[in-house]
Design a protein around this motif. Structure first.
Motif, mmCIF file in Angstrom:
data_model
loop_
_atom_site.group_PDB
_atom_site.id
_atom_site.type_symbol
_atom_site.label_atom_id
_atom_site.label_comp_id
_atom_site.label_asym_id
_atom_site.label_seq_id
_atom_site.Cartn_x
_atom_site.Cartn_y
_atom_site.Cartn_z
ATOM 1 N N GLY A 163 0.806 -1.226 0.000
ATOM 2 C CA GLY A 163 0.000 0.000 0.000
ATOM 3 C C GLY A 163 0.830 1.263 0.000
ATOM 4 N N THR A 164 1.518 1.518 -1.087
ATOM 5 C CA THR A 164 2.319 2.742 -1.212
ATOM 6 C C THR A 164 2.322 3.198 -2.669
ATOM 7 N N ASP A 165 2.573 4.498 -2.857
ATOM 8 C CA ASP A 165 2.759 5.003 -4.227
ATOM 9 C C ASP A 165 4.224 5.342 -4.468
ATOM 10 N N LEU A 166 5.084 4.948 -3.524
ATOM 11 C CA LEU A 166 6.494 5.334 -3.613
ATOM 12 C C LEU A 166 7.201 4.657 -4.788
ATOM 13 N N TYR A 167 6.772 3.458 -5.112
ATOM 14 C CA TYR A 167 7.496 2.683 -6.125
ATOM 15 C C TYR A 167 6.873 2.858 -7.513
ATOM 16 N N VAL A 168 7.719 2.651 -8.523
ATOM 17 C CA VAL A 168 7.200 2.720 -9.900
ATOM 18 C C VAL A 168 6.691 1.347 -10.340
ATOM 19 N N LEU A 265 -6.138 -1.015 8.376
ATOM 20 C CA LEU A 265 -4.878 -0.378 7.971
ATOM 21 C C LEU A 265 -3.880 -1.449 7.517
ATOM 22 N N MET A 266 -3.779 -2.539 8.266
ATOM 23 C CA MET A 266 -2.860 -3.618 7.863
ATOM 24 C C MET A 266 -3.225 -4.142 6.472
ATOM 25 N N ALA A 267 -4.517 -4.280 6.217
ATOM 26 C CA ALA A 267 -4.954 -4.805 4.912
ATOM 27 C C ALA A 267 -4.621 -3.826 3.790
ATOM 28 N N THR A 268 -4.604 -2.523 4.098
ATOM 29 C CA THR A 268 -4.247 -1.528 3.083
ATOM 30 C C THR A 268 -2.741 -1.535 2.816
ATOM 31 N N LEU A 269 -1.950 -1.618 3.906
ATOM 32 C CA LEU A 269 -0.490 -1.502 3.757
ATOM 33 C C LEU A 269 0.132 -2.778 3.189
ATOM 34 N N MET A 270 -0.332 -3.920 3.672
ATOM 35 C CA MET A 270 0.302 -5.187 3.283
ATOM 36 C C MET A 270 -0.791 -6.191 2.918
ATOM 37 N N PRO A 271 -1.473 -5.942 1.776
ATOM 38 C CA PRO A 271 -2.688 -6.701 1.475
ATOM 39 C C PRO A 271 -2.463 -8.203 1.318
ATOM 40 N N ARG A 272 -1.246 -8.594 0.947
ATOM 41 C CA ARG A 272 -1.020 -10.038 0.734
ATOM 42 C C ARG A 272 -0.041 -10.647 1.729
ATOM 43 N N GLY A 273 0.332 -9.873 2.711
ATOM 44 C CA GLY A 273 1.233 -10.417 3.741
ATOM 45 C C GLY A 273 2.605 -10.785 3.199
ATOM 46 N N ARG A 274 3.065 -10.099 2.151
ATOM 47 C CA ARG A 274 4.363 -10.415 1.547
ATOM 48 C C ARG A 274 5.521 -9.964 2.437
ATOM 49 N N MET A 275 6.701 -10.547 2.184
ATOM 50 C CA MET A 275 7.963 -10.045 2.718
ATOM 51 C C MET A 275 8.410 -8.962 1.737
ATOM 52 N N VAL A 295 3.428 -3.533 11.788
ATOM 53 C CA VAL A 295 4.463 -3.472 10.758
ATOM 54 C C VAL A 295 5.816 -3.617 11.453
ATOM 55 N N LEU A 296 6.625 -4.538 10.961
ATOM 56 C CA LEU A 296 7.999 -4.702 11.434
ATOM 57 C C LEU A 296 8.894 -4.186 10.319
ATOM 58 N N PHE A 297 9.729 -3.224 10.646
ATOM 59 C CA PHE A 297 10.479 -2.513 9.616
ATOM 60 C C PHE A 297 11.955 -2.516 9.976
ATOM 61 N N PRO A 324 2.910 6.812 4.396
ATOM 62 C CA PRO A 324 2.601 8.073 5.100
ATOM 63 C C PRO A 324 1.531 7.895 6.174
ATOM 64 N N GLU A 325 0.684 6.877 6.036
ATOM 65 C CA GLU A 325 -0.370 6.617 7.046
ATOM 66 C C GLU A 325 0.222 6.317 8.417
ATOM 67 N N LEU A 326 1.519 5.947 8.457
ATOM 68 C CA LEU A 326 2.109 5.564 9.748
ATOM 69 C C LEU A 326 2.766 6.739 10.481
ATOM 70 N N ALA A 327 2.646 7.933 9.918
ATOM 71 C CA ALA A 327 3.202 9.111 10.611
ATOM 72 C C ALA A 327 2.530 9.234 11.974
ATOM 73 N N GLY A 328 3.321 9.398 12.996
ATOM 74 C CA GLY A 328 2.774 9.588 14.350
ATOM 75 C C GLY A 328 2.372 8.300 15.054
ATOM 76 N N VAL A 329 2.455 7.173 14.346
ATOM 77 C CA VAL A 329 2.113 5.894 15.003
ATOM 78 C C VAL A 329 3.204 5.546 16.016
ATOM 79 N N GLU A 330 2.795 5.065 17.162
ATOM 80 C CA GLU A 330 3.755 4.750 18.223
ATOM 81 C C GLU A 330 4.572 3.505 17.877
ATOM 82 N N LEU A 331 5.828 3.527 18.271
ATOM 83 C CA LEU A 331 6.658 2.326 18.106
ATOM 84 C C LEU A 331 6.699 1.586 19.441
ATOM 85 N N SER A 332 6.651 0.262 19.378
ATOM 86 C CA SER A 332 6.681 -0.500 20.637
ATOM 87 C C SER A 332 8.079 -1.045 20.933
ATOM 88 N N HIS A 333 8.885 -1.321 19.876
ATOM 89 C CA HIS A 333 10.198 -1.948 20.076
ATOM 90 C C HIS A 333 11.200 -1.384 19.068
#
Ligand SMILES: Cc1cc2nc3c(=O)[nH]c(=O)nc-3n(C[C@H](O)[C@H](O)[C@H](O)COP(=O)(O)OP(=O)(O)OC[C@H]3O[C@@H](n4cnc5c(N)ncnc54)[C@H](O)[C@@H]3O)c2cc1C
Length: 423
Positions: A163-168, A265-275, A295-297, A324-333
């Motif tokens: 779920g991003t427009d960053l890539y071509v 949100l998870m379904a939008t960002l990573m709709p197929r659960g890919r690596m 999201v683990l990044f 961009p949807e993750l701006a301001g989201v808290e990090l746990s680890h």
């Protein structure tokens, strides 16, 4: 934000130092990550007595900290491998890496290790059109020559993958998977112990000398002698094995985990659960947590030690460029660990100065450390299945390198420049 791996919430390391140090074993293994445990399980099954000697708690190295992403991919291109070793050996290396990838889920099933393994597929986003075009040419050529199972995904279909427009656009590799690395480590540790291996924590090996019956190892918990030694220290390789230390370059890899996100949100960002990865040289990689709530990044925002707070800041900044949807989201680890690069960007298994070893996975060791650790064990047992294309190649060092990677800031600067112009 906790400064330890997210994975330890479910599978904490520790409470594993109770095995006593024997005075003598057939095989001593240094390092209790996937490589060491895989080697130990193999030699224990072959009827040898074995002790795995671990400096910290078993699992404290990269094996309980990584992204859990499984792939068959080697870092150098087929063209580079062919130029170096000839086409046949290049194909042998690629074929063996593929075999290693197929081996892992079978091994997990046979051993009864439940670590959330999924055959998810993986997607690499291209940041620039020139990178997309190069990827497309390579995908076509590798499909023809090596049987690479991948397809190009154009921009119009990008959001079906990520779920991003960053890539071509990017490349979908079908042969990728994911697992829970700390659960995998705990399962492997249990299997090694159940088969008779002693796994001894807080037992740093500080000396390794030849003796008439093989080797004498001085450790933090006493002395042990062994006929054979397997070194499985990867990114933590130190002064005890100076020749190996000169052949691996420790690089810090960092990861962050977000706090739980909504299912939508998870379904939008990573709709197929890919690596997921992208085409930058300063690598980043990301994935959903096995329960699909976070999201683990991960990435290498610096090739020097910048600490978990600064690393989290830099990774979060890049993560919000992708999502961009993750701006301001808290990090746990936020956490880090050492990987081991090599001068030829390939993993190695071999025999040097009388000891067996497996190491140098260049950041992709979940599959290969299991595989080459096992190969090292089979080499100790002198089995025909020990044969490996990775043992038949030279393991190079650099005349100016003695274990302190003084050149990493230069490499980082060069990669940053190359990423900026999209090379
Ligand atoms: C943050 C991060 C993310 C990663 N993500 C991925 C990924 O998604 N996919 C992938 O394939 N790979 C990934 N990797 C790489 C992967 O984790 C490693 O390649 C793999 O775990 C290596 O396993 P190992 O057993 O060889 O080494 P390790 O698990 O690092 O174990 C080596 C052990 O040796 C011990 N040791 C060192 N010296 C001594 C001594 N003298 N005496 C006793 N013990 C000693 C250390 O304490 C350590 O526990 C990642 C790594 C990191 C750090």
């Amino acid at each position: 934000m906790r400064h330890e791996p997210y994975w330890w919430d479910d599978a904490p390391i520790g409470a594993s130092t109770d095995d006593a140090l024997p005075a003598r074993v057939d095989v001593a293994v240094i390092g209790a990550g996937y490589s060491g445990l895989s080697a130990a399980l193999t030699v224990a099954r072959g009827g040898r007595s074995v002790a795995v000697l671990e400096a910290g708690q078993p699992g404290v190295g990269a094996s309980s900290r990584n992204g859990g992403m499984c792939s068959e991919v080697l870092k150098p291109s087929f063209a580079t491998l062919s130029k170096r070793y000839g086409r046949d050996h290049a194909l042998a290396l690629i074929k063996e890496a593929r075999e290693a990838f197929d081996f892992l889920p079978t091994f997990l099933e046979e051993e009864g290790i439940d670590c959330n393994y999924v055959h998810s597929g993986g997607f690499t986003g291209a940041l620039k059109q020139a990178q997309y075009d190069a990827m497309a040419r390579e995908t076509e050529a590798l499909g023809r020559t090596t049987g690479l199972d991948a397809v190009m995904i154009p921009k119009a279909e990008l959001r079906d993958e990520v779920g991003t427009d960053l890539y071509v656009g990017g490349r979908l590799m079908h042969r990728r998977g994911g697992l829970h690395p700390a659960k995998y480590h705990a399962g492997l540790l249990a299997r090694a112990r159940a088969n008779g291996a002693a796994v001894i924590g807080n037992c740093a090996v500080t000396g390794l000398e030849r003796d008439p019956s093989g080797f004498r190892l001085t450790t933090a918990r006493g002395t042990v002698t062994a006929r054979d030694v397997v070194v499985a220290t990867n990114g933590y390789t130190g002064a005890v094995t100076p020749a190996l230390r000169r052949r691996v370059i420790p690089v810090t890899s960092y990861m962050i985990a977000t706090a739980p996100l909504s299912p939508n949100l998870m379904a939008t960002l990573m709709p197929r659960g890919r690596m997921l990865t992208d085409s930058n040289r300063l690598l980043c990689y990301f994935r959903p947590s096995p329960d699909n709530t976070r999201v683990l990044f991960g990435g290498r925002p610096a090739y020097t030690d910048i600490g978990p707070v600064e690393a989290a800041r830099r990774l979060q900044s890049y993560m919000t460029t992708v999502f961009p949807e993750l701006a301001g989201v808290e990090l746990s680890h936020s956490w880090s660990g050492f990987i081991a690069y090599t001068f030829d960007r390939l993993p190695h298994v071999g025999f040097r100065d009388g000891v067996h070893y497996a190491m140098g996975y260049c950041g992709s060791g979940v599959v290969m450390s299991t595989w080459l650790g096992r190969k090292a064990g089979l080499r100790v047992l002198d089995k025909p299945e020990a044969k490996s294309a990775f043992a038949d190649i030279e393991h190079p060092t650099n005349p100016l390198y003695f274990g302190k990677p003084w050149f990493l800031p230069l490499v980082q600067a060069w990669y940053q420049g190359a990423d900026m112009i999209g090379r």
